[in-house]
Design a protein around this motif. Structure first.
Motif, PDB file in Angstrom:
ATOM      1  N   ARG A  37      10.830   5.487  10.787  1.00  0.00           N
ATOM      2  CA  ARG A  37      10.352   4.534  11.785  1.00  0.00           C
ATOM      3  C   ARG A  37      10.585   3.098  11.310  1.00  0.00           C
ATOM      4  O   ARG A  37      11.106   2.259  12.042  1.00  0.00           O
ATOM      5  N   GLY A  38      10.186   2.812  10.080  1.00  0.00           N
ATOM      6  CA  GLY A  38      10.393   1.472   9.542  1.00  0.00           C
ATOM      7  C   GLY A  38      11.866   1.118   9.458  1.00  0.00           C
ATOM      8  O   GLY A  38      12.259  -0.027   9.717  1.00  0.00           O
ATOM      9  N   ALA A  86      16.031 -10.905   4.598  1.00  0.00           N
ATOM     10  CA  ALA A  86      14.697 -10.305   4.540  1.00  0.00           C
ATOM     11  C   ALA A  86      14.670  -8.964   5.266  1.00  0.00           C
ATOM     12  O   ALA A  86      14.068  -7.992   4.782  1.00  0.00           O
ATOM     13  N   VAL A  87      15.331  -8.894   6.412  1.00  0.00           N
ATOM     14  CA  VAL A  87      15.333  -7.656   7.185  1.00  0.00           C
ATOM     15  C   VAL A  87      16.124  -6.566   6.468  1.00  0.00           C
ATOM     16  O   VAL A  87      15.716  -5.395   6.443  1.00  0.00           O
ATOM     17  N   ILE A  88      17.251  -6.936   5.884  1.00  0.00           N
ATOM     18  CA  ILE A  88      18.035  -5.954   5.129  1.00  0.00           C
ATOM     19  C   ILE A  88      17.204  -5.402   3.970  1.00  0.00           C
ATOM     20  O   ILE A  88      17.213  -4.196   3.690  1.00  0.00           O
ATOM     21  N   GLY A  89      16.458  -6.279   3.304  1.00  0.00           N
ATOM     22  CA  GLY A  89      15.589  -5.820   2.226  1.00  0.00           C
ATOM     23  C   GLY A  89      14.527  -4.861   2.720  1.00  0.00           C
ATOM     24  O   GLY A  89      14.247  -3.832   2.084  1.00  0.00           O
ATOM     25  N   SER A  96      12.524   0.754   3.425  1.00  0.00           N
ATOM     26  CA  SER A  96      12.138   1.862   4.300  1.00  0.00           C
ATOM     27  C   SER A  96      13.022   3.075   4.047  1.00  0.00           C
ATOM     28  O   SER A  96      12.548   4.220   4.027  1.00  0.00           O
ATOM     29  N   HIS A  97      14.309   2.836   3.860  1.00  0.00           N
ATOM     30  CA  HIS A  97      15.234   3.933   3.565  1.00  0.00           C
ATOM     31  C   HIS A  97      14.827   4.633   2.273  1.00  0.00           C
ATOM     32  O   HIS A  97      14.748   5.868   2.210  1.00  0.00           O
ATOM     33  N   ASP A  98      14.552   3.853   1.234  1.00  0.00           N
ATOM     34  CA  ASP A  98      14.198   4.430  -0.062  1.00  0.00           C
ATOM     35  C   ASP A  98      12.882   5.203   0.001  1.00  0.00           C
ATOM     36  O   ASP A  98      12.688   6.172  -0.743  1.00  0.00           O
ATOM     37  N   THR A 139      21.535  11.020   4.975  1.00  0.00           N
ATOM     38  CA  THR A 139      21.323   9.938   4.010  1.00  0.00           C
ATOM     39  C   THR A 139      22.541   9.041   3.879  1.00  0.00           C
ATOM     40  O   THR A 139      22.423   7.808   3.810  1.00  0.00           O
ATOM     41  N   ALA A 140      23.730   9.639   3.843  1.00  0.00           N
ATOM     42  CA  ALA A 140      24.949   8.840   3.685  1.00  0.00           C
ATOM     43  C   ALA A 140      25.139   7.904   4.873  1.00  0.00           C
ATOM     44  O   ALA A 140      25.528   6.738   4.706  1.00  0.00           O
ATOM     45  N   ALA A 141      24.869   8.398   6.081  1.00  0.00           N
ATOM     46  CA  ALA A 141      25.013   7.558   7.274  1.00  0.00           C
ATOM     47  C   ALA A 141      24.025   6.401   7.239  1.00  0.00           C
ATOM     48  O   ALA A 141      24.361   5.268   7.606  1.00  0.00           O
ATOM     49  N   ALA A 142      22.804   6.673   6.786  1.00  0.00           N
ATOM     50  CA  ALA A 142      21.791   5.621   6.709  1.00  0.00           C
ATOM     51  C   ALA A 142      22.196   4.551   5.700  1.00  0.00           C
ATOM     52  O   ALA A 142      21.997   3.348   5.932  1.00  0.00           O
ATOM     53  N   ARG A 143      22.778   4.966   4.591  1.00  0.00           N
ATOM     54  CA  ARG A 143      23.227   3.990   3.592  1.00  0.00           C
ATOM     55  C   ARG A 143      24.403   3.169   4.119  1.00  0.00           C
ATOM     56  O   ARG A 143      24.526   1.976   3.828  1.00  0.00           O
ATOM     57  N   THR A 144      25.280   3.815   4.893  1.00  0.00           N
ATOM     58  CA  THR A 144      26.423   3.099   5.462  1.00  0.00           C
ATOM     59  C   THR A 144      25.960   1.990   6.394  1.00  0.00           C
ATOM     60  O   THR A 144      26.520   0.884   6.397  1.00  0.00           O
ATOM     61  N   VAL A 145      24.935   2.267   7.188  1.00  0.00           N
ATOM     62  CA  VAL A 145      24.385   1.232   8.071  1.00  0.00           C
ATOM     63  C   VAL A 145      23.926   0.034   7.246  1.00  0.00           C
ATOM     64  O   VAL A 145      24.209  -1.125   7.592  1.00  0.00           O
ATOM     65  N   LEU A 146      23.239   0.291   6.147  1.00  0.00           N
ATOM     66  CA  LEU A 146      22.776  -0.798   5.286  1.00  0.00           C
ATOM     67  C   LEU A 146      23.950  -1.600   4.729  1.00  0.00           C
ATOM     68  O   LEU A 146      23.929  -2.837   4.722  1.00  0.00           O
ATOM     69  N   ASP A 147      24.972  -0.894   4.264  1.00  0.00           N
ATOM     70  CA  ASP A 147      26.147  -1.583   3.716  1.00  0.00           C
ATOM     71  C   ASP A 147      26.832  -2.435   4.784  1.00  0.00           C
ATOM     72  O   ASP A 147      27.279  -3.561   4.510  1.00  0.00           O
ATOM     73  N   GLU A 148      26.912  -1.904   5.993  1.00  0.00           N
ATOM     74  CA  GLU A 148      27.572  -2.644   7.066  1.00  0.00           C
ATOM     75  C   GLU A 148      26.725  -3.827   7.523  1.00  0.00           C
ATOM     76  O   GLU A 148      27.267  -4.872   7.908  1.00  0.00           O
ATOM     77  N   HIS A 149      25.413  -3.690   7.483  1.00  0.00           N
ATOM     78  CA  HIS A 149      24.563  -4.841   7.787  1.00  0.00           C
ATOM     79  C   HIS A 149      24.796  -5.961   6.776  1.00  0.00           C
ATOM     80  O   HIS A 149      24.855  -7.143   7.140  1.00  0.00           O
ATOM     81  N   ARG A 150      24.930  -5.604   5.513  1.00  0.00           N
ATOM     82  CA  ARG A 150      25.203  -6.612   4.489  1.00  0.00           C
ATOM     83  C   ARG A 150      26.554  -7.285   4.748  1.00  0.00           C
ATOM     84  O   ARG A 150      26.685  -8.510   4.621  1.00  0.00           O
ATOM     85  N   ALA A 151      27.559  -6.494   5.136  1.00  0.00           N
ATOM     86  CA  ALA A 151      28.877  -7.068   5.419  1.00  0.00           C
ATOM     87  C   ALA A 151      28.830  -7.990   6.632  1.00  0.00           C
ATOM     88  O   ALA A 151      29.462  -9.063   6.640  1.00  0.00           O
ATOM     89  N   LEU A 152      28.080  -7.608   7.651  1.00  0.00           N
ATOM     90  CA  LEU A 152      27.933  -8.463   8.832  1.00  0.00           C
ATOM     91  C   LEU A 152      27.235  -9.767   8.460  1.00  0.00           C
ATOM     92  O   LEU A 152      27.627 -10.854   8.914  1.00  0.00           O
ATOM     93  N   ARG A 153      26.221  -9.665   7.639  1.00  0.00           N
ATOM     94  CA  ARG A 153      25.514 -10.859   7.176  1.00  0.00           C
ATOM     95  C   ARG A 153      26.466 -11.787   6.429  1.00  0.00           C
ATOM     96  O   ARG A 153      26.450 -13.010   6.618  1.00  0.00           O
ATOM     97  N   ASP A 154      27.316 -11.226   5.583  1.00  0.00           N
ATOM     98  CA  ASP A 154      28.239 -12.036   4.794  1.00  0.00           C
ATOM     99  C   ASP A 154      29.262 -12.749   5.684  1.00  0.00           C
ATOM    100  O   ASP A 154      29.631 -13.905   5.415  1.00  0.00           O
TER     101      ASP A 154
END
Length: 216
Positions: free
Chosen positions: A128-129, A113-116, A121-123, A173-188
């Motif tokens: 802040r979000g 839910a948080v990743i979503g 917020s990124h999109d 933008t690229a750094a922000a997307r990388t954080v999202l990708d890494e959060h997904r990997a950590l979740r997995d």
């Protein structure tokens, strides 16, 4: 400024300036004057002065008579100390929660839910979000361990974490997307019950986000 009904002018100024520091709008090293803030918020300089003094006590500003306030930069040693503490606390919590299947499943659902929310917020360009969701992701992991003292200490790092993340991804933008990708990997990794892999990936994630992939 957000809703300030029912609070004093000094409190409203305090919240406004601190929020801008935490979201990176007021970057470390920038000078800000009482006149600038009072004009922007439509208040006298007295509550601005009170708010500045409070922010100086908390370590966010450094005051210079007749010149204004310096936004205190995040020092390299502070980054190292915060990241070391977070890696230890979150790694410890991960090792604990993977031994409890029901709690682990609940954590993974919450992380989804948080990743979503962070992606939304990124999109939307909502920094802040985005940073608040980043803090929440890591808080959920830390709280999943059964040590309330360690989880409580992790929460004391919340504002530093939010500011550091904002400064790391603002305008990148690229750094922000990388954080999202890494959060997904950590979740997995957590979902797979791989606490050791999570710990290693967490250190890499923190380095990538806050040190640009460069270790000390």
């Amino acid at each position: 400024m957000s809703d300030t009904s029912g609070i004093s002018a000094a409190e409203a100024v305090y919240r406004h300036v601190k929020d801008r520091v935490l979201t990176g709008e007021l970057e470390g090293g920038r000078m800000v004057s009482e006149g600038e803030v009072s004009g922007a918020l439509g208040v006298s300089r007295t509550p601005v002065r009170e708010a500045f003094l409070r922010l100086e006590v908390e370590g966010w500003l450094r005051l210079f008579p007749k010149r204004g306030a310096l936004v205190v930069p995040v020092a390299p040693h502070e980054i190292d100390e915060v990241l070391d503490a977070r890696a230890l606390l979150e790694g410890h919590a991960a090792a604990d929660v993977v031994t409890r299947p029901a709690d682990l499943a609940a954590l993974v659902d919450a992380l989804d839910a948080v990743i979503g929310a962070q992606r939304a917020s990124h999109d939307a360009g909502d920094l802040r979000g985005y940073t608040e969701a980043d803090v929440e992701f890591h808080r959920l992991v830390a709280d999943a361990g059964r040590n309330s003292l360690l989880a409580g200490f992790h929460r004391t790092l919340r504002e530093r974490q939010q500011r550091m993340t904002a400064e790391s991804v603002r305008g990148r933008t690229a750094a922000a997307r990388t954080v999202l990708d890494e959060h997904r990997a950590l979740r997995d990794l957590l979902a797979a019950g791989d606490a050791a892999g999570f710990g290693r990936a967490l250190v890499t994630h923190l380095d990538n986000t806050h040190r640009g992939g460069r270790t000390r």
